[in-house]
Write an enzyme that holds these catalytic residues in place. Structure first.
Site, PDB file in Angstrom:
ATOM      1  CE  LYS A  21      -2.301  -1.052   3.784  1.00 17.72           C
ATOM      2  NZ  LYS A  21      -1.853  -2.386   4.218  1.00 17.72           N
ATOM      3  NE  ARG A  28      -4.566  -1.734  10.024  1.00 22.71           N
ATOM      4  CZ  ARG A  28      -3.534  -1.166   9.407  1.00 22.71           C
ATOM      5  NH1 ARG A  28      -3.635   0.057   8.942  1.00 22.71           N
ATOM      6  NH2 ARG A  28      -2.417  -1.825   9.237  1.00 22.71           N
ATOM      7  NE  ARG A  44       7.295  -3.234   6.498  1.00 23.36           N
ATOM      8  CZ  ARG A  44       5.971  -3.043   6.458  1.00 23.36           C
ATOM      9  NH1 ARG A  44       5.413  -2.543   5.386  1.00 23.36           N
ATOM     10  NH2 ARG A  44       5.217  -3.363   7.478  1.00 23.36           N
ATOM     11  NE  ARG A  90       6.232  -0.691  10.745  1.00 23.77           N
ATOM     12  CZ  ARG A  90       5.182  -0.650   9.939  1.00 23.77           C
ATOM     13  NH1 ARG A  90       5.260  -0.011   8.780  1.00 23.77           N
ATOM     14  NH2 ARG A  90       4.072  -1.249  10.264  1.00 23.77           N
ATOM     15  NE  ARG A 119       1.788  -4.973  11.488  1.00 22.68           N
ATOM     16  CZ  ARG A 119       2.903  -4.968  10.770  1.00 22.68           C
ATOM     17  NH1 ARG A 119       4.008  -5.468  11.267  1.00 22.68           N
ATOM     18  NH2 ARG A 119       2.913  -4.438   9.571  1.00 22.68           N
TER      19      ARG A 119
HETATM   20  P1  ADP Z   1       0.938  -2.182   7.799  1.00 19.67           P
HETATM   21  O1  ADP Z   1       0.115  -1.744   6.658  1.00 19.67           O
HETATM   22  O2  ADP Z   1       2.335  -2.499   7.423  1.00 19.67           O
HETATM   23  O3  ADP Z   1       0.283  -3.211   8.648  1.00 19.67           O
HETATM   24  P2  ADP Z   1       0.552   0.416   9.058  1.00 19.67           P
HETATM   25  O4  ADP Z   1       1.747   1.260   8.976  1.00 19.67           O
HETATM   26  O5  ADP Z   1      -0.611   0.729   8.195  1.00 19.67           O
HETATM   27  O6  ADP Z   1       1.064  -1.058   8.870  1.00 19.67           O
HETATM   28  O7  ADP Z   1       0.004   0.361  10.576  1.00 19.67           O
HETATM   29  C1  ADP Z   1       0.847   0.019  11.644  1.00 19.67           C
HETATM   30  C2  ADP Z   1       0.023  -0.136  12.919  1.00 19.67           C
HETATM   31  O8  ADP Z   1      -0.637   1.107  13.236  1.00 19.67           O
HETATM   32  C3  ADP Z   1      -1.101  -1.170  12.879  1.00 19.67           C
HETATM   33  O9  ADP Z   1      -0.662  -2.491  13.123  1.00 19.67           O
HETATM   34  C4  ADP Z   1      -2.029  -0.640  13.983  1.00 19.67           C
HETATM   35  O10 ADP Z   1      -1.534  -0.949  15.258  1.00 19.67           O
HETATM   36  C5  ADP Z   1      -1.931   0.875  13.806  1.00 19.67           C
HETATM   37  N1  ADP Z   1      -2.968   1.366  12.861  1.00 19.67           N
HETATM   38  C6  ADP Z   1      -2.734   1.932  11.647  1.00 19.67           C
HETATM   39  N2  ADP Z   1      -3.902   2.272  11.059  1.00 19.67           N
HETATM   40  C7  ADP Z   1      -4.887   1.904  11.900  1.00 19.67           C
HETATM   41  C8  ADP Z   1      -6.300   1.952  11.862  1.00 19.67           C
HETATM   42  N3  ADP Z   1      -6.954   2.461  10.799  1.00 19.67           N
HETATM   43  N4  ADP Z   1      -7.001   1.485  12.920  1.00 19.67           N
HETATM   44  C9  ADP Z   1      -6.386   0.975  13.986  1.00 19.67           C
HETATM   45  N5  ADP Z   1      -5.055   0.867  14.097  1.00 19.67           N
HETATM   46  C10 ADP Z   1      -4.299   1.325  13.074  1.00 19.67           C
END
Ligand code: ADP
Length: 189
Positions: free
Chosen positions: A14, A89, A128, A134, A145
């Protein structure tokens, strides 16, 4: 306005595709993950509230996430459109987003879902982590996740499918090939 949701599990690509899309369509990129990480880095009150939740691989509560997202949209009153990356999400987030867009006389144009197998996701994120460092990319947190994705986030797909807004794109292959599939759909809106 062109308002896109880029959807997919952790590691689907993404972030990579968003960067290319914002350049081509001049959109404002709203990545909730990036915004949370910036708050954590700056040690804001919000950052302190969410840092452990994120490090553990759990979703941040909807109320916090939705308030933060609305604030980000409001910061960009002259945007030509938005690309939402990592949001919504949960179905509650999707409903809140629709309501908020309606309140500013806007709507979600379409939802682009990147389809990637679980095996490929795990390989990509392992790679990654070597670079990003991270904490939530570590194997056990990643499993959490992916679990959150299949328990909560996947239900967002039928929500948008019912609105006739969902397009699925094969997320495995060359970055440019995937980008072309995305732009073909966007250009047909
Ligand atoms: P990835 O797409 O690699 O899983 P992101 O950078 O989008 O990771 O998100 C990292 C973390 O931030 C998620 O695992 C969650 O804990 C939090 N997070 C991000 N966006 C949301 C959301 N829309 N609702 C709840 N938690 C979120």
């Amino acid at each position: 306005m062109l308002n896109l949701v880029l959807f997919g599990p952790p590691g689907a690509g993404k972030g990579t595709q968003s960067e290319k899309l914002i350049e081509k369509y001049q959109l404002v990129h709203i990545s909730t993950g990036d915004i949370f990480r910036a708050h954590i880095k700056d040690q804001t009150a919000l950052g302190q509230q969410v840092s452990q939740i994120i490090a553990d691989g759990n979703l941040v509560p909807d109320s916090i996430t939705i308030a933060m997202l609305e604030e980000e949209i409001n910061k960009n009153p002259h945007a030509k459109g938005f690309i939402f990356d990592g949001f919504p999400r949960t179905v509650a987030q999707a409903e809140a987003l629709d309501k908020f867009m309606e309140s500013i006389n806007e709507r979600i144009t379409g939802v682009l879902a990147l389809d990637v197998t679980e095996v490929e996701l795990k390989q990509r994120i392992a790679k990654r982590q070597e670079v990003s460092g991270r904490a939530d990319d570590a194997a056990d947190k990643l499993t959490k996740r992916i679990e959150e994705y299949f328990n909560k986030t996947i239900h967002v797909l039928p929500y948008y499918e019912a609105q006739g807004k969902l397009s699925k794109i094969n997320g495995i292959g060359e970055i440019d090939t995937i980008f072309q599939s995305l732009t073909a759909i966007i250009d047909s809106y």
